[in-house]
Design a protein around this motif. Structure first.
Motif, PDB file in Angstrom:
ATOM      1  N   MET A 136       0.838  -1.202   0.000  1.00 15.47           N
ATOM      2  CA  MET A 136       0.000   0.000   0.000  1.00 15.47           C
ATOM      3  C   MET A 136       0.874   1.253   0.000  1.00 15.47           C
ATOM      4  SD  MET A 136      -2.691  -0.987   3.012  1.00 15.47           S
ATOM      5  CE  MET A 136      -3.153  -2.702   3.300  1.00 15.47           C
ATOM      6  N   PRO A 137       0.312   2.394  -0.389  1.00 19.16           N
ATOM      7  CA  PRO A 137       1.040   3.663  -0.283  1.00 19.16           C
ATOM      8  C   PRO A 137       1.384   3.962   1.175  1.00 19.16           C
ATOM      9  CG  PRO A 137      -0.882   3.906  -1.700  1.00 19.16           C
ATOM     10  CD  PRO A 137      -1.006   2.568  -1.035  1.00 19.16           C
ATOM     11  N   PRO A 138       2.356   4.832   1.411  1.00 17.49           N
ATOM     12  CA  PRO A 138       2.747   5.163   2.789  1.00 17.49           C
ATOM     13  C   PRO A 138       1.572   5.702   3.596  1.00 17.49           C
ATOM     14  CG  PRO A 138       4.313   6.064   1.206  1.00 17.49           C
ATOM     15  CD  PRO A 138       3.156   5.564   0.411  1.00 17.49           C
ATOM     16  N   GLY A 139       1.542   5.355   4.869  1.00 16.68           N
ATOM     17  CA  GLY A 139       0.475   5.864   5.725  1.00 16.68           C
ATOM     18  C   GLY A 139       0.432   5.167   7.067  1.00 16.68           C
ATOM     19  N   GLU A 140      -0.535   5.561   7.880  1.00 17.52           N
ATOM     20  CA  GLU A 140      -0.654   5.037   9.239  1.00 17.52           C
ATOM     21  C   GLU A 140      -1.009   3.562   9.283  1.00 17.52           C
ATOM     22  OE1 GLU A 140      -0.132   6.606  12.264  1.00 17.52           O
ATOM     23  OE2 GLU A 140       0.753   8.179  11.034  1.00 17.52           O
ATOM     24  N   GLN A 141      -1.478   2.987   8.162  1.00 19.05           N
ATOM     25  CA  GLN A 141      -1.842   1.579   8.170  1.00 19.05           C
ATOM     26  C   GLN A 141      -0.638   0.672   8.445  1.00 19.05           C
ATOM     27  OE1 GLN A 141      -1.719   3.271   5.225  1.00 19.05           O
ATOM     28  NE2 GLN A 141       0.036   2.199   4.321  1.00 19.05           N
ATOM     29  N   ILE A 142       0.592   1.220   8.292  1.00 22.14           N
ATOM     30  CA  ILE A 142       1.774   0.418   8.568  1.00 22.14           C
ATOM     31  C   ILE A 142       1.802  -0.040  10.022  1.00 22.14           C
ATOM     32  CG2 ILE A 142       3.310   2.325   9.238  1.00 22.14           C
ATOM     33  CD1 ILE A 142       4.269  -0.661   7.018  1.00 22.14           C
ATOM     34  N   LEU A 143       1.078   0.638  10.906  1.00 19.93           N
ATOM     35  CA  LEU A 143       1.043   0.276  12.325  1.00 19.93           C
ATOM     36  C   LEU A 143       0.216  -0.972  12.585  1.00 19.93           C
ATOM     37  CD1 LEU A 143       0.558   3.835  13.873  1.00 19.93           C
ATOM     38  CD2 LEU A 143       2.704   2.588  13.519  1.00 19.93           C
ATOM     39  N   SER A 144      -0.671  -1.330  11.646  1.00 19.49           N
ATOM     40  CA  SER A 144      -1.539  -2.484  11.878  1.00 19.49           C
ATOM     41  C   SER A 144      -1.416  -3.561  10.806  1.00 19.49           C
ATOM     42  CB  SER A 144      -3.007  -2.045  11.979  1.00 19.49           C
ATOM     43  OG  SER A 144      -3.418  -1.363  10.814  1.00 19.49           O
ATOM     44  N   THR A 145      -0.614  -3.315   9.773  1.00 15.19           N
ATOM     45  CA  THR A 145      -0.390  -4.352   8.764  1.00 15.19           C
ATOM     46  C   THR A 145       0.933  -4.073   8.066  1.00 15.19           C
ATOM     47  OG1 THR A 145      -1.314  -5.503   6.834  1.00 15.19           O
ATOM     48  CG2 THR A 145      -1.612  -3.114   6.916  1.00 15.19           C
ATOM     49  N   CYS A 146       1.647  -5.129   7.712  1.00 14.47           N
ATOM     50  CA  CYS A 146       2.929  -4.964   7.025  1.00 14.47           C
ATOM     51  C   CYS A 146       2.645  -4.697   5.552  1.00 14.47           C
ATOM     52  CB  CYS A 146       3.807  -6.198   7.190  1.00 14.47           C
ATOM     53  SG  CYS A 146       5.483  -5.948   6.532  1.00 14.47           S
ATOM     54  N   SER A 147       2.588  -3.426   5.178  1.00 18.13           N
ATOM     55  CA  SER A 147       2.147  -3.022   3.848  1.00 18.13           C
ATOM     56  C   SER A 147       3.303  -2.742   2.896  1.00 18.13           C
ATOM     57  CB  SER A 147       1.244  -1.785   3.957  1.00 18.13           C
ATOM     58  OG  SER A 147       1.912  -0.748   4.658  1.00 18.13           O
ATOM     59  N   ILE A 148       4.479  -3.268   3.206  1.00 21.52           N
ATOM     60  CA  ILE A 148       5.656  -3.141   2.348  1.00 21.52           C
ATOM     61  C   ILE A 148       6.221  -4.534   2.105  1.00 21.52           C
ATOM     62  CG2 ILE A 148       8.022  -2.256   2.197  1.00 21.52           C
ATOM     63  CD1 ILE A 148       7.137   0.126   3.860  1.00 21.52           C
ATOM     64  N   SER A 149       6.537  -4.836   0.845  1.00 23.06           N
ATOM     65  CA  SER A 149       7.173  -6.110   0.501  1.00 23.06           C
ATOM     66  C   SER A 149       8.676  -5.949   0.657  1.00 23.06           C
ATOM     67  CB  SER A 149       6.821  -6.503  -0.940  1.00 23.06           C
ATOM     68  OG  SER A 149       7.461  -7.719  -1.282  1.00 23.06           O
ATOM     69  N   GLN A 150       9.249  -6.637   1.624  1.00 22.69           N
ATOM     70  CA  GLN A 150      10.636  -6.402   2.032  1.00 22.69           C
ATOM     71  C   GLN A 150      11.663  -6.518   0.903  1.00 22.69           C
ATOM     72  OE1 GLN A 150      12.642  -9.709   3.002  1.00 22.69           O
ATOM     73  NE2 GLN A 150      14.227  -8.345   2.187  1.00 22.69           N
ATOM     74  N   PRO A 151      11.614  -7.523   0.005  1.00 21.52           N
ATOM     75  CA  PRO A 151      12.655  -7.592  -1.034  1.00 21.52           C
ATOM     76  C   PRO A 151      12.585  -6.439  -2.030  1.00 21.52           C
ATOM     77  CG  PRO A 151      11.530  -9.705  -0.781  1.00 21.52           C
ATOM     78  CD  PRO A 151      10.721  -8.692  -0.050  1.00 21.52           C
ATOM     79  N   SER A 152      11.472  -5.714  -2.059  1.00 25.76           N
ATOM     80  CA  SER A 152      11.295  -4.600  -2.987  1.00 25.76           C
ATOM     81  C   SER A 152      11.519  -3.252  -2.327  1.00 25.76           C
ATOM     82  CB  SER A 152       9.877  -4.647  -3.583  1.00 25.76           C
ATOM     83  OG  SER A 152       9.723  -5.775  -4.417  1.00 25.76           O
ATOM     84  N   CYS A 153      12.158  -3.236  -1.162  1.00 23.71           N
ATOM     85  CA  CYS A 153      12.313  -2.004  -0.387  1.00 23.71           C
ATOM     86  C   CYS A 153      13.794  -1.710  -0.125  1.00 23.71           C
ATOM     87  CB  CYS A 153      11.583  -2.137   0.947  1.00 23.71           C
ATOM     88  SG  CYS A 153      11.580  -0.624   1.925  1.00 23.71           S
ATOM     89  N   PHE A 154      14.160  -0.429  -0.284  1.00 24.56           N
ATOM     90  CA  PHE A 154      15.533   0.025  -0.071  1.00 24.56           C
ATOM     91  C   PHE A 154      15.493   1.341   0.703  1.00 24.56           C
ATOM     92  CE2 PHE A 154      14.890  -2.190  -4.022  1.00 24.56           C
ATOM     93  CZ  PHE A 154      15.670  -3.308  -3.812  1.00 24.56           C
TER      94      PHE A 154
END
Length: 245
Positions: A136-154
């Protein structure tokens, strides 16, 4: 050359996986300044032999015990000097041009701290089964769900250092915990709407993928960061994902 846009990627290896050669080949194909650290705790000759084939691109390698995946990743970053960090597991594969795209995104806005994209999902037979549905786009939802795919993040080394690095005590959720702490620190996240990696969701991984330790780590993060209204729905969502994947 300035280290600011040199990528330092750690590949932690707990056991041999047939995708390892594809993982390392995908790093070799990235046409950017890149340092690669391989941390191998498998005690498996097949890992050593595979890594030998890619010795020309590897900045640092270590074969021997470690104190867990997060510890291995941190040691890999400490053994390299690049200003942009990430990690790939042995069964992750970077998309062609993934790091060049990330580099352009950092250059376009130097205030960005975290750049991430989407991932394709494949099964044990290398068949693509879909997209990572929870990005998902950046936002407060990161506090309740892992919304970033780790291998695609730098992300920038400077931002990681500000928050004290990965939590070496976590074994399943160190990535989600990292995104939350970067978010709380005020890091600037940016989502690029393109495919950055191919991620394996295997039947073997699923067997132990929602065991007691992982459930405890998820609960700890939700209890610490999520609002009470979101906590139960989030935990139910993780359970449902595990059942139906």
């Amino acid at each position: 050359m300035s280290s600011d846009l040199v990528f330092s990627i750690t590949v932690p290896i707990g056991s041999y996986h047939p995708f390892l050669a594809s993982c390392l080949a995908s790093l070799r194909a990235q046409n950017v300044p890149l340092e690669i650290a391989v941390l191998d705790a498998s005690n498996d000759d097949r890992v050593r032999e595979t890594v030998d084939h890619f010795s020309d691109i590897i900045t640092f390698r270590h074969h021997g015990p470690d104190n867990g995946q997060a510890d291995a990743i941190m040691k890999g970053w400490a053994s390299t000097q690049g200003g942009v960090l990430g990690w790939l597991n042995a069964d992750d594969v970077l998309a062609p041009g993934a790091l060049r795209s990330a580099s352009r995104a950092f250059l376009a806005d130097p205030s960005r701290d975290v750049i991430y994209g989407h991932s394709l999902i494949c099964d044990d037979d290398s068949f693509i089964t879909g997209y990572h549905w929870n990005v998902m786009p950046p936002g407060e939802q990161i506090l309740s769900t892992c919304s970033i795919s780790q291998p695609s993040c730098f992300f920038k080394r400077s931002a990681l250092e500000e928050i004290g690095g990965l939590d070496r005590g976590l074994h399943y959720t160190m990535d989600w915990d990292l995104w939350i702490r970067l978010h709380q620190y005020g890091a600037k996240f940016y989502l690029e709407e393109n495919i950055r990696s191919l991620v394996l969701w295997s039947k073997q991984a699923k067997t132990g993928g929602f065991g007691r330790t992982r459930r405890a780590e998820i609960k700890q993060i939700l209890d610490t960061h999520a609002d009470s209204a979101d906590r139960w729905n989030a935990y139910l969502g993780f359970t449902t994902q595990y059942i139906y994947e």
